[in-house]
Design a protein around this motif. Structure first.
Motif, PDB file in Angstrom:
ATOM      1  N   HIS A  41     -15.020   5.300   5.669  1.00 47.66           N
ATOM      2  CA  HIS A  41     -13.654   4.872   5.349  1.00 47.66           C
ATOM      3  C   HIS A  41     -13.018   5.790   4.298  1.00 47.66           C
ATOM      4  O   HIS A  41     -13.583   6.047   3.246  1.00 47.66           O
ATOM      5  N   GLY A  42     -11.838   6.300   4.618  1.00 47.72           N
ATOM      6  CA  GLY A  42     -11.100   7.132   3.680  1.00 47.72           C
ATOM      7  C   GLY A  42     -11.394   8.617   3.788  1.00 47.72           C
ATOM      8  O   GLY A  42     -10.674   9.428   3.234  1.00 47.72           O
ATOM      9  N   GLU A  43     -12.465   8.994   4.487  1.00 49.51           N
ATOM     10  CA  GLU A  43     -12.801  10.410   4.650  1.00 49.51           C
ATOM     11  C   GLU A  43     -11.822  11.043   5.630  1.00 49.51           C
ATOM     12  O   GLU A  43     -11.463  10.443   6.632  1.00 49.51           O
ATOM     13  N   SER A  86     -10.320   8.548   8.291  1.00 48.53           N
ATOM     14  CA  SER A  86     -11.211   7.607   8.957  1.00 48.53           C
ATOM     15  C   SER A  86     -10.994   6.182   8.455  1.00 48.53           C
ATOM     16  O   SER A  86     -10.817   5.946   7.270  1.00 48.53           O
ATOM     17  N   GLY A  87     -11.031   5.255   9.384  1.00 48.80           N
ATOM     18  CA  GLY A  87     -10.939   3.838   9.044  1.00 48.80           C
ATOM     19  C   GLY A  87     -12.244   3.116   9.328  1.00 48.80           C
ATOM     20  O   GLY A  87     -12.343   1.909   9.140  1.00 48.80           O
ATOM     21  N   LYS A  88     -13.259   3.869   9.768  1.00 47.02           N
ATOM     22  CA  LYS A  88     -14.556   3.265  10.082  1.00 47.02           C
ATOM     23  C   LYS A  88     -15.284   2.873   8.807  1.00 47.02           C
ATOM     24  O   LYS A  88     -15.131   3.513   7.763  1.00 47.02           O
ATOM     25  N   LYS A  89     -16.079   1.846   8.912  1.00 45.43           N
ATOM     26  CA  LYS A  89     -16.771   1.286   7.759  1.00 45.43           C
ATOM     27  C   LYS A  89     -17.644   2.329   7.034  1.00 45.43           C
ATOM     28  O   LYS A  89     -17.623   2.426   5.823  1.00 45.43           O
ATOM     29  N   CYS A 133      -3.718  16.297   2.255  1.00 42.09           N
ATOM     30  CA  CYS A 133      -5.132  16.676   2.131  1.00 42.09           C
ATOM     31  C   CYS A 133      -5.670  16.483   0.714  1.00 42.09           C
ATOM     32  O   CYS A 133      -6.872  16.548   0.494  1.00 42.09           O
ATOM     33  N   GLY A 134      -4.785  16.267  -0.264  1.00 39.26           N
ATOM     34  CA  GLY A 134      -5.225  16.001  -1.625  1.00 39.26           C
ATOM     35  C   GLY A 134      -5.358  17.225  -2.512  1.00 39.26           C
ATOM     36  O   GLY A 134      -5.619  17.095  -3.696  1.00 39.26           O
ATOM     37  N   THR A 174       0.849  -1.176   0.000  1.00 34.20           N
ATOM     38  CA  THR A 174       0.000   0.000   0.000  1.00 34.20           C
ATOM     39  C   THR A 174       0.888   1.231   0.000  1.00 34.20           C
ATOM     40  O   THR A 174       2.037   1.175   0.462  1.00 34.20           O
ATOM     41  N   CYS A 175       0.391   2.311  -0.534  1.00 30.42           N
ATOM     42  CA  CYS A 175       1.165   3.543  -0.631  1.00 30.42           C
ATOM     43  C   CYS A 175       1.369   4.153   0.754  1.00 30.42           C
ATOM     44  O   CYS A 175       0.502   4.071   1.613  1.00 30.42           O
ATOM     45  N   GLN A 176       2.506   4.771   0.964  1.00 33.92           N
ATOM     46  CA  GLN A 176       2.803   5.398   2.251  1.00 33.92           C
ATOM     47  C   GLN A 176       2.010   6.686   2.460  1.00 33.92           C
ATOM     48  O   GLN A 176       1.866   7.162   3.568  1.00 33.92           O
ATOM     49  N   TYR A 177       1.470   7.258   1.400  1.00 32.48           N
ATOM     50  CA  TYR A 177       0.713   8.491   1.498  1.00 32.48           C
ATOM     51  C   TYR A 177      -0.760   8.173   1.717  1.00 32.48           C
ATOM     52  O   TYR A 177      -1.378   7.443   0.943  1.00 32.48           O
ATOM     53  N   THR A 178      -1.352   8.751   2.756  1.00 32.58           N
ATOM     54  CA  THR A 178      -2.727   8.416   3.133  1.00 32.58           C
ATOM     55  C   THR A 178      -3.746   8.767   2.062  1.00 32.58           C
ATOM     56  O   THR A 178      -4.765   8.108   1.948  1.00 32.58           O
ATOM     57  N   ILE A 179      -3.498   9.768   1.262  1.00 36.98           N
ATOM     58  CA  ILE A 179      -4.461  10.193   0.254  1.00 36.98           C
ATOM     59  C   ILE A 179      -4.485   9.257  -0.947  1.00 36.98           C
ATOM     60  O   ILE A 179      -5.472   9.140  -1.648  1.00 36.98           O
ATOM     61  N   CYS A 180      -3.419   8.518  -1.175  1.00 37.22           N
ATOM     62  CA  CYS A 180      -3.269   7.675  -2.363  1.00 37.22           C
ATOM     63  C   CYS A 180      -4.199   6.457  -2.349  1.00 37.22           C
ATOM     64  O   CYS A 180      -4.840   6.147  -3.323  1.00 37.22           O
TER      65      CYS A 180
END
Length: 150
Positions: A90-92, A84-87, A53-54, A16-22
């Motif tokens: 997720h990703g927000e 967020s990692g919540k179902k 933040c993208g 997985t990419c190290q950058y959270t937005i990716c």
């Protein structure tokens, strides 16, 4: 590289990419097979702006959403950008204070910032350079304050 810990796929390794937005993802065995079959080198990550933040109008080092002061009166904490990692979300991305329960979705913070920016009056000072006689003549013509005989 990480290892899956779900009940269905426990122990399988993935990339997985190290950058959270990716949010890129690939199983390790599939990535190895793909590279062997194509004899290509792995693609490099190409950033087109802030990988936190993208946004594309600034870089990570200038991100306005990193380590900003808490908005709660009396709190001296710092709000940090998290994902967020919540179902259900997720990703927000969201902002969370490290000292108090202050929470705000990043999309709401961005909208609030834009609304505030548009409604904030501009402090401007206009300087007009003119001769006093010219100003008096204009006022005389428009308002009739001075008689033409004076």
């Amino acid at each position: 590289m990480l290892t899956s810990n779900t009940d269905a796929i426990s122990g399988r390794k993935f990339l997985t990419c190290q950058y959270t937005i990716c949010r890129s993802f690939q199983w390790l065995d599939e990535a190895v097979a793909e590279n062997i079959s194509t004899c290509s080198t792995p693609k490099q990550h190409i950033s087109e702006g802030c990988f936190e933040c993208g946004a594309t109008d600034h870089w990570h080092s200038k991100c306005p959403w990193l380590k900003i002061p808490c908005r709660v009166e009396g709190c001296s904490g710092v709000r940090k950008l998290k994902t967020s990692g919540k179902k259900c979300s997720h990703g927000e991305q969201f902002l969370r204070c490290n000292d108090c329960p202050d929470f705000q979705w990043l999309k709401d913070a961005k909208k609030e910032f834009e609304d505030h920016k548009e409604s904030t009056p501009i402090n401007a000072r206009i300087i007009i350079e003119a001769k006093v006689a010219d100003i008096c003549a204009k006022i005389d013509k428009r308002l009739g304050l001075f008689s033409s005989s004076q």
